[in-house]
Write a protein that holds these residues in place. Sequence first.
Motif, short mmCIF file in Angstrom:
data_model
loop_
_atom_site.label_atom_id
_atom_site.label_comp_id
_atom_site.label_asym_id
_atom_site.label_seq_id
_atom_site.Cartn_x
_atom_site.Cartn_y
_atom_site.Cartn_z
N PHE A 214 22.61 25.22 38.81
CA PHE A 214 23.47 25.59 38.14
C PHE A 214 23.15 26.16 37.09
CE2 PHE A 214 25.89 23.03 40.49
CZ PHE A 214 27.12 23.78 40.63
N ASN A 215 22.48 28.04 36.68
CA ASN A 215 21.95 28.57 35.89
C ASN A 215 23.26 29.53 35.01
OD1 ASN A 215 22.59 30.82 36.98
ND2 ASN A 215 20.57 31.07 37.90
N MET A 216 24.46 29.87 35.06
CA MET A 216 25.43 29.89 34.22
C MET A 216 25.75 31.36 35.14
SD MET A 216 25.03 28.57 30.62
CE MET A 216 22.70 28.22 30.82
N THR A 217 24.99 32.04 35.88
CA THR A 217 24.93 34.16 36.34
C THR A 217 24.77 34.03 37.46
OG1 THR A 217 22.19 33.91 36.16
CG2 THR A 217 23.44 34.44 34.00
N THR A 218 24.62 32.40 38.16
CA THR A 218 25.10 32.51 39.53
C THR A 218 26.19 31.64 40.31
OG1 THR A 218 22.39 31.91 39.88
CG2 THR A 218 23.72 31.67 41.56
N LEU A 219 26.99 32.48 40.83
CA LEU A 219 28.09 32.00 41.65
C LEU A 219 27.70 31.27 43.02
CD1 LEU A 219 30.96 31.44 41.41
CD2 LEU A 219 30.81 33.40 43.01
N ILE A 220 28.24 29.84 42.64
CA ILE A 220 27.71 29.47 44.18
C ILE A 220 29.24 29.28 44.77
CG2 ILE A 220 26.95 26.86 45.35
CD1 ILE A 220 25.44 26.72 43.24
N ALA B 181 24.20 34.96 49.58
CA ALA B 181 24.79 36.10 50.00
C ALA B 181 25.07 37.76 50.07
CB ALA B 181 26.81 36.27 49.35
N GLY B 182 24.10 38.28 49.67
CA GLY B 182 23.41 39.17 49.82
C GLY B 182 23.02 40.03 48.01
N LYS B 183 23.31 41.77 48.69
CA LYS B 183 23.31 42.29 46.98
C LYS B 183 24.94 41.82 46.54
CE LYS B 183 22.65 46.49 45.44
NZ LYS B 183 22.65 48.02 46.05
N THR B 184 24.29 41.62 44.81
CA THR B 184 25.69 41.62 43.85
C THR B 184 26.17 42.74 43.66
OG1 THR B 184 24.58 39.78 43.18
CG2 THR B 184 26.42 40.69 41.97
N PRO B 185 27.55 43.23 43.88
CA PRO B 185 28.09 44.03 43.98
C PRO B 185 28.55 44.21 42.25
CG PRO B 185 29.79 42.50 45.15
CD PRO B 185 28.76 42.09 44.63
N PRO B 186 28.62 46.27 42.06
CA PRO B 186 28.44 46.53 40.94
C PRO B 186 29.76 46.00 39.70
CG PRO B 186 27.37 47.47 41.77
CD PRO B 186 27.88 47.64 42.87
N GLY B 187 29.50 45.21 38.45
CA GLY B 187 30.29 44.81 37.20
C GLY B 187 30.95 43.29 38.16
N SER B 188 30.56 42.10 38.85
CA SER B 188 30.34 41.58 39.02
C SER B 188 30.04 40.56 37.70
CB SER B 188 30.02 40.66 40.06
OG SER B 188 29.83 41.50 41.80
N PRO B 189 30.72 39.23 37.98
CA PRO B 189 30.85 38.63 36.44
C PRO B 189 29.23 37.50 36.34
CG PRO B 189 32.22 37.82 38.00
CD PRO B 189 32.10 39.13 38.51
N TYR B 190 28.39 37.68 37.67
CA TYR B 190 27.17 37.19 38.17
C TYR B 190 26.41 37.91 38.96
CZ TYR B 190 29.50 37.54 42.80
OH TYR B 190 31.11 37.94 43.91
N GLN C 95 27.45 24.23 30.38
CA GLN C 95 26.52 24.28 31.83
C GLN C 95 26.70 25.10 34.00
OE1 GLN C 95 23.49 23.59 31.95
NE2 GLN C 95 22.66 24.40 34.05
N TYR C 96 28.65 24.79 34.18
CA TYR C 96 29.03 25.12 34.89
C TYR C 96 29.54 25.65 34.70
CZ TYR C 96 26.68 20.10 35.13
OH TYR C 96 25.58 19.52 35.38
N ARG C 97 30.05 26.61 34.34
CA ARG C 97 30.54 27.75 34.37
C ARG C 97 29.56 29.44 34.25
NH1 ARG C 97 36.37 27.22 34.13
NH2 ARG C 97 36.98 25.19 33.22
N LEU C 98 30.50 30.31 34.65
CA LEU C 98 29.47 31.63 34.71
C LEU C 98 30.09 31.80 32.75
CD1 LEU C 98 30.81 33.17 37.71
CD2 LEU C 98 28.87 32.26 37.63
N ILE C 99 28.56 32.61 32.32
CA ILE C 99 28.54 32.86 31.05
C ILE C 99 29.91 34.38 30.44
CG2 ILE C 99 26.42 34.12 31.66
CD1 ILE C 99 25.72 33.20 28.56
N VAL C 100 29.86 34.78 31.99
CA VAL C 100 30.74 36.28 31.21
C VAL C 100 31.86 36.02 31.26
CG1 VAL C 100 30.98 38.31 31.92
CG2 VAL C 100 28.68 37.41 32.23
N SER C 101 32.18 35.02 32.39
CA SER C 101 33.53 35.19 33.20
C SER C 101 34.13 33.70 32.68
CB SER C 101 33.90 35.36 34.40
OG SER C 101 33.48 34.61 35.02
#
Length: 574
Positions: free
Chosen positions: A12-18, A61-70, A106-112
């Motif tokens: 978990f790096n705060m920018t990757t969604l698992i 999961a492939g390319k991340t869509p623009p504007g995603s919170p991760y 540590q376990y939440r996304l830094i943006v959202s």
Amino acid sequence: MNANKALISEIFNMTTLIEVPFFQRSYVWKEDLWERFLDDLEFSVKTNTPHFLGTLILQSAGKTPPGSPYTSKLLLVDGQQRLTTFLIFLKVLCLKINQPTVFDAQYRLIVSKKLALQHGKNDREAFEAAMNATVLGPITGPKSSSLVIQAYNYFMQHIDPAKLDYMTVISNAQFVRIDLGPNDDAQQIFDSLNSLGINLTTSELLKNYFFSQNNLTAYQSIWEVAFELNDAVKAYWDTEIETGSLRRPLIDIFFDAYFQLLIQDKKYGVTLQDKQVYARIHRLSASYQQFIDNYCGGDKNVVLAHLKEDALLFMHLFQPNFCNSMVPSTFSIERLNVVIFGLKTTTLIPYVLYLAKKVSDPAVLNEMYGILESYIMRRTITQATSKNYNNLFPSLIAADICTPQDLRSRLQAASGMNSYVPTDTELQNGFTNSKLVNLYSKGVLYLLESSLHPQASATALLGFNGYSLEHLMPKKWRNNWPSCATEQEAELRDTKLLTLGNLAIITQSLNTSIRDSSWDVKKSGKSASKPGLDQCASGLITLQDALKCSSWSETEIDIRAAWLYSIAKSLWRI
């Protein structure tokens, strides 16, 4: 594919969604595993030694869509149970040491600020409730029945902060992390790591491929109706069937059959090479995806269009329980179910499903079922190989064989040992000389009996599973039967007693003391608790003449074999 050792801070790096695939199986760990998990971590802290938590398989999961919170998204192919448990444990530990922000950082996304581990359909609400808790104490109310909440409450009750230092825990807890690219075969890799858990079935992989939280309506109207309508429907699809050397649930057998209907359809133009690749059942989920990409323009709806109706038809047609019930004397789907499930000829299933879709006249359909029964039984009695059935029956679909005339012509034109129709002469020789495995002998005799058995008989015909196989002249004949003049004659008798003329189906196995007794005792039995053939075979047409014999020898065996052949020749015509 990359594999390496990883700490939780490297996962978990705060920018990757698992993300747990939306229709992945539910969280299933219970108290015995929670207790062991907690004991292991306490020991790791006490001794300051590494603790291996298992393997995580993560797929891009492939390319991340623009504007995603991760910045990236990974699918958790394997490791849901242990990773979920570890995060619940860490959440409770942080609450108990009054450091909730340590967990969130540590376990939440830094943006959202949303959880970096997103659960699937079954556990998402409960998992988020546990992760959003802010006060010490158990979670009560409707969610408390969830195993996720029960795990949270267990750790809330049993974690002792004095025995668990947070930094030591996360420094010592280690995973093996396997990263897959978006095009890697997740099923193949998962299966190769079978020792780590229960294999995902083909159906589970396909459900996750076809549906997500974005098309719940399609899931509910197609998948839920076909496969998850109620407990009885779920139990049907979970029923495991022997197919060759494997045991597979009926739902996976359906997806195999349904796929054959798709790839054999000429309108898709599937190449012979691809058909051969797609025939490998261990990679069926990947084959579906490749078929959709290569032959359907990536449109999943091509496959989903008839999925529900074909699944419901499959459930109507194929019933292993028909082996527990009386079957008709005339050709029918009930009799063919005995051939398919009783005699383990599941390779028939795709073609039978195809026929049921294509042929609307019940009389014509039953005639074709009879041709298939006759073909299989003739080859069974003559000990012809079944190894080509995987090619033969799909070829009938590809050739659009859907009339009795075409099916007869196609089978009669088949050549070579792998496909030909045995002649009457070969069938007669089979009854006289073939030594079949017990299951096949029982099937031959049961289907002959069911064709002869009067519907109004005082003795009802049982299902296939209700009978056992008995040797009329026992294998241990030397104990109580007349001896042979020469050793050659004794050897001939040892061979002859294994043939169909000496075999019978009876309603219960004879007591050992009866089974090896003389012919008179074997017929009459010794007592009510040790009945003989007269009682255990009462009402069975295939034994009535044998039981009238005052003696039983090779001559009577040949006479009965000839009679059984005459019935089979008349019944199993092609």
